[in-house]
Design a protein around this motif. Structure first.
Motif, PDB file in Angstrom:
ATOM      1  N   MET A   1      69.318  21.717  15.304  1.00 42.51           N
ATOM      2  CA  MET A   1      68.237  20.766  15.381  1.00 42.51           C
ATOM      3  C   MET A   1      67.088  21.880  15.309  1.00 42.51           C
ATOM      4  O   MET A   1      67.119  23.072  15.638  1.00 42.51           O
ATOM      5  CB  MET A   1      68.014  20.388  16.881  1.00 42.51           C
ATOM      6  N   ASN A   2      66.063  21.328  14.646  1.00 35.67           N
ATOM      7  CA  ASN A   2      64.858  22.156  14.303  1.00 35.67           C
ATOM      8  C   ASN A   2      63.974  22.059  15.565  1.00 35.67           C
ATOM      9  O   ASN A   2      63.873  20.753  16.078  1.00 35.67           O
ATOM     10  CB  ASN A   2      64.248  21.543  13.161  1.00 35.67           C
ATOM     11  N   ILE A   3      63.122  22.772  15.910  1.00 31.87           N
ATOM     12  CA  ILE A   3      62.328  23.023  16.770  1.00 31.87           C
ATOM     13  C   ILE A   3      60.902  21.972  17.034  1.00 31.87           C
ATOM     14  O   ILE A   3      60.544  21.440  17.751  1.00 31.87           O
ATOM     15  CB  ILE A   3      61.779  24.398  17.458  1.00 31.87           C
ATOM     16  N   GLN A   4      60.825  22.069  15.747  1.00 30.63           N
ATOM     17  CA  GLN A   4      59.708  20.995  15.427  1.00 30.63           C
ATOM     18  C   GLN A   4      60.110  19.526  15.447  1.00 30.63           C
ATOM     19  O   GLN A   4      59.113  18.709  15.552  1.00 30.63           O
ATOM     20  CB  GLN A   4      58.838  21.180  14.036  1.00 30.63           C
TER      21      GLN A   4
ATOM     22  N   PHE B   1      52.867  21.506  20.664  1.00 26.71           N
ATOM     23  CA  PHE B   1      53.474  22.499  20.292  1.00 26.71           C
ATOM     24  C   PHE B   1      53.178  22.997  18.916  1.00 26.71           C
ATOM     25  O   PHE B   1      53.079  22.012  17.801  1.00 26.71           O
ATOM     26  CB  PHE B   1      54.946  22.184  20.278  1.00 26.71           C
ATOM     27  N   LYS B   2      53.118  24.157  18.527  1.00 28.11           N
ATOM     28  CA  LYS B   2      52.764  24.481  17.150  1.00 28.11           C
ATOM     29  C   LYS B   2      53.624  25.648  16.891  1.00 28.11           C
ATOM     30  O   LYS B   2      53.672  26.768  17.457  1.00 28.11           O
ATOM     31  CB  LYS B   2      51.367  24.961  16.980  1.00 28.11           C
ATOM     32  N   LYS B   3      54.263  25.654  15.471  1.00 28.72           N
ATOM     33  CA  LYS B   3      54.815  26.844  14.870  1.00 28.72           C
ATOM     34  C   LYS B   3      54.152  27.376  13.684  1.00 28.72           C
ATOM     35  O   LYS B   3      53.741  26.434  12.966  1.00 28.72           O
ATOM     36  CB  LYS B   3      56.151  26.264  14.512  1.00 28.72           C
TER      37      LYS B   3
ATOM     38  N   TYR C   1      54.705  30.799  17.972  1.00 30.41           N
ATOM     39  CA  TYR C   1      54.806  29.504  18.665  1.00 30.41           C
ATOM     40  C   TYR C   1      53.787  29.293  19.625  1.00 30.41           C
ATOM     41  O   TYR C   1      53.234  30.148  20.515  1.00 30.41           O
ATOM     42  CB  TYR C   1      56.175  29.353  19.372  1.00 30.41           C
ATOM     43  N   THR C   2      53.106  28.292  19.796  1.00 28.10           N
ATOM     44  CA  THR C   2      51.941  27.909  20.796  1.00 28.10           C
ATOM     45  C   THR C   2      52.434  26.516  21.556  1.00 28.10           C
ATOM     46  O   THR C   2      52.500  25.636  20.796  1.00 28.10           O
ATOM     47  CB  THR C   2      50.600  27.610  19.969  1.00 28.10           C
ATOM     48  N   ILE C   3      52.132  26.650  22.833  1.00 23.78           N
ATOM     49  CA  ILE C   3      52.459  25.599  23.697  1.00 23.78           C
ATOM     50  C   ILE C   3      51.157  25.410  24.454  1.00 23.78           C
ATOM     51  O   ILE C   3      50.938  26.192  25.336  1.00 23.78           O
ATOM     52  CB  ILE C   3      53.646  25.818  24.811  1.00 23.78           C
ATOM     53  N   GLN C   4      50.430  24.426  24.345  1.00 28.72           N
ATOM     54  CA  GLN C   4      49.496  23.821  25.067  1.00 28.72           C
ATOM     55  C   GLN C   4      49.947  22.933  26.186  1.00 28.72           C
ATOM     56  O   GLN C   4      50.511  21.947  25.667  1.00 28.72           O
ATOM     57  CB  GLN C   4      48.374  23.225  23.964  1.00 28.72           C
ATOM     58  N   LEU C   5      49.381  22.994  27.354  1.00 25.02           N
ATOM     59  CA  LEU C   5      49.624  22.208  28.178  1.00 25.02           C
ATOM     60  C   LEU C   5      48.565  21.293  28.759  1.00 25.02           C
ATOM     61  O   LEU C   5      47.475  21.568  28.718  1.00 25.02           O
ATOM     62  CB  LEU C   5      49.919  22.993  29.468  1.00 25.02           C
TER      63      LEU C   5
END
Length: 120
Positions: A1-4, A68-70, A96-100
């Motif tokens: 599985m790809n994270i994106q 989420f950004k890769k 990798y960026t995770i914005q909440l």
């Protein structure tokens, strides 16, 4: 599985664990994320070279993910490589960026790879 391929938007961040049991050999950051009611996964960022946690606390409620950004061309990758003074120029790093949502927190991780594990 790809994270994106994961459905990040509105998923719930449950926990974050930094594994430095063997620094330099094991530098992992593990996120436990509930993607749907029946789908909780561990996202393991392997061989982390840098991370930044701009976390806000005190909000009563779930911490859901806005996006989420890769990225392979994050300026922080170049900055990290400059700090290492040529020692990791041949290392392929990914940002990798995770914005909440609820706390407007932002988590950034630069690592060599990522692993997705189902939580049973």
């Amino acid at each position: 599985m790809n994270i994106q391929d994961l459905d990040w938007h509105d998923s719930q961040l449950l926990s974050v664990f930094i594994n430095r049991k063997n620094p330099g050999l094991i530098d992992d950051i593990v996120f436990e994320i509930n993607f749907t009611e029946d789908d909780t996964k561990q996202i393991v960022f392997k061989n982390v070279y840098w991370s930044s946690f701009e976390m806000n606390f005190g909000v009563i409620g779930e911490d859901s993910i806005l996006y989420f950004k890769k990225s392979y061309d994050d300026p922080n990758i170049l900055r990290i490589k400059e700090k290492w003074k040529g020692l990791i120029n041949d290392v392929d790093l990914i940002s990798y960026t995770i914005q909440l949502n609820s706390t407007a927190s932002c988590i950034r991780v630069i690592s060599k790879s990522v692993e997705i594990k189902d939580i049973l």
